[in-house]
Design a protein around this motif. Sequence first.
Motif, PDB file in Angstrom:
ATOM      1  N   CYS A   1       0.833  -1.196   0.000  1.00  0.00           N
ATOM      2  CA  CYS A   1       0.000   0.000   0.000  1.00  0.00           C
ATOM      3  C   CYS A   1       0.874   1.256   0.000  1.00  0.00           C
ATOM      4  O   CYS A   1       1.743   1.392   0.857  1.00  0.00           O
TER       5      CYS A   1
ATOM      6  N   SER B 100       0.172   4.085   0.927  1.00  0.00           N
ATOM      7  CA  SER B 100      -0.139   4.953   2.059  1.00  0.00           C
ATOM      8  C   SER B 100       0.511   4.449   3.346  1.00  0.00           C
ATOM      9  O   SER B 100       1.038   5.231   4.127  1.00  0.00           O
ATOM     10  N   CYS B 101       0.488   3.118   3.587  1.00  0.00           N
ATOM     11  CA  CYS B 101       0.980   2.612   4.866  1.00  0.00           C
ATOM     12  C   CYS B 101       2.046   1.529   4.731  1.00  0.00           C
ATOM     13  O   CYS B 101       2.645   1.121   5.721  1.00  0.00           O
TER      14      CYS B 101
ATOM     15  N   CYS C 251      -5.734  -2.639   0.307  1.00  0.00           N
ATOM     16  CA  CYS C 251      -4.790  -2.616   1.411  1.00  0.00           C
ATOM     17  C   CYS C 251      -5.402  -3.445   2.548  1.00  0.00           C
ATOM     18  O   CYS C 251      -6.585  -3.327   2.838  1.00  0.00           O
TER      19      CYS C 251
ATOM     20  N   CYS D 222      -4.770   1.470   8.337  1.00  0.00           N
ATOM     21  CA  CYS D 222      -4.223   2.271   7.233  1.00  0.00           C
ATOM     22  C   CYS D 222      -4.768   3.701   7.308  1.00  0.00           C
ATOM     23  O   CYS D 222      -5.976   3.905   7.356  1.00  0.00           O
TER      24      CYS D 222
ATOM     25  N   GLN E 169      -7.594   4.916   5.180  1.00  0.00           N
ATOM     26  CA  GLN E 169      -8.940   4.403   5.437  1.00  0.00           C
ATOM     27  C   GLN E 169      -9.523   4.919   6.740  1.00  0.00           C
ATOM     28  O   GLN E 169     -10.607   4.510   7.149  1.00  0.00           O
TER      29      GLN E 169
HETATM   30 ZN   LIG Z   1      -2.711   1.028   3.552  1.00  0.00          ZN
END
Ligand SMILES: [Zn+2]
Length: 472
Positions: free
Chosen positions: A402, A404-405, A420, A425, A428
């Motif tokens: 992912c 993002s994370c 993800c 996360c 989310q």
């Molecule tokens: Zn994520």
Amino acid sequence: MEIAEAEKLAADLRRQIAYHNRKYYIEDSPEIEDYEYDGLYRKLESIEAEFPQLVTPDSPTQRVGGAALAKFSPVTHTVQMESLHDSFSEQELADFDRRVRAAAGSAEYIVEPKFDGLSVSLEYRDGVLSRGSTRGDGFVGEDITDNIRTIRTVPKKLKRPLPFIEVRGEVYMSHESFARLSEKQELEGEKPFKNPRNAAAGSLRQKDSKITASRKLDIFVFNIQQITGADINYHDEALDFLRGLGFTVSPFYKKCRTIGEAIEEVRRIGEMRGSLGYSIDGAVIKVNSFAQRTALGSTAKFPKWAEAFKYPPEEKSTVLKSIEINVGRTGVLTPTGVFSPVTLAGTTVSRATLHNEDFIKEKDIRIGDTVVLRKAGEIIPEVVSVVSHAEGSKPYKMPDVCPSCGAKVMREAGEAATRCTNAECPAQLLRHLIHFCSRDAMDIDGLGPAVLRRLTDAGFVKSPADLYSLTA
Ligand SMILES: [Zn+2]
């Protein structure tokens, strides 16, 4: 073509058209683009023109489409709400002009945008809104008065208390309202509407008018269907009159003395059609004089005094520079193509969604590709096809983690989306908070999606636990 073959083809086209009519008119959820539908329709028309013995009474070419839904009471339109004949070329517009002049001598035209929404009738008695209804099949529509009342640009009271007036307008959803609604629906796990027109239609046919009110619809009024207490003889005069009563009419229209001038205006509208803030699906040329309109009359299906022009979807080729991956609030990884900017339908386009892994694989989209971008009636551009790959390019691969994370991503069998897997996360977070505060979970009052959104945007809340340490 042999007649047996034509008969089979016509039956097949009718089946397809009936299916798509249902998707479009009843379910507000079309599966194909308008121009694809038009293509099917025109093909059927041409077969029926060649073999008139194959025309069946239930053929879609013999009906006006758009059956009334059972959930609202029917309204019989005193004056039929006709649909317009569509032109797809300037030659057809010139033919229209020739027919008009043959019958009426000379004619003055008004050219205006054709708004892409849902056609409705509004009736006012003594200047007060008394009924609103959908067009339906042109003869019988649905009574949607309660929902119509929630539209802010529909006057509840006119500036002049005419004994009676019925007007026709197009209810639409602005691109801004559509974007806001789509975002909200996505957050709440609902399926967003495909485009603003479907959103407008779906919102207008709600049983609960509070939902309609929340959707921020608008209207452009473009015709007087019936009137008592005033004498109006020209279309431009009618538009001025309507504006004077408090209606919102088309923000622009042009009076033209020749078809050449009218075609010029149709082109001009086409060039700016992507930058209006609302969708149009064409332009309309109308005879200005009502006396001439009456003399021209109608065919079985269309008025002879007006002609719609549909713009072809605009396509241009450009280069795919990179693919960005965004993590949505539901954890889905969405690839977005970043392109060398091109102008399509009056707007600069440099990004388009690539949907998911399957879409990219199916078209074999690679970074560096020359691709064809298209903008149809929709506001969102799309990748139509790959023209060529750059030298030494490799098939695109979705990331394993992912963006993002950094957690591992996965794709469930039978699902197109890559997700993800991390419950914490940050991308989310908002959705988790909305669920956490909902009635199904903690039932925390006063923390609706809008408030939560403000809190997360401002960085006050980074996890559900933070909600308990908030101080007012
Ligand atoms: Zn994520």
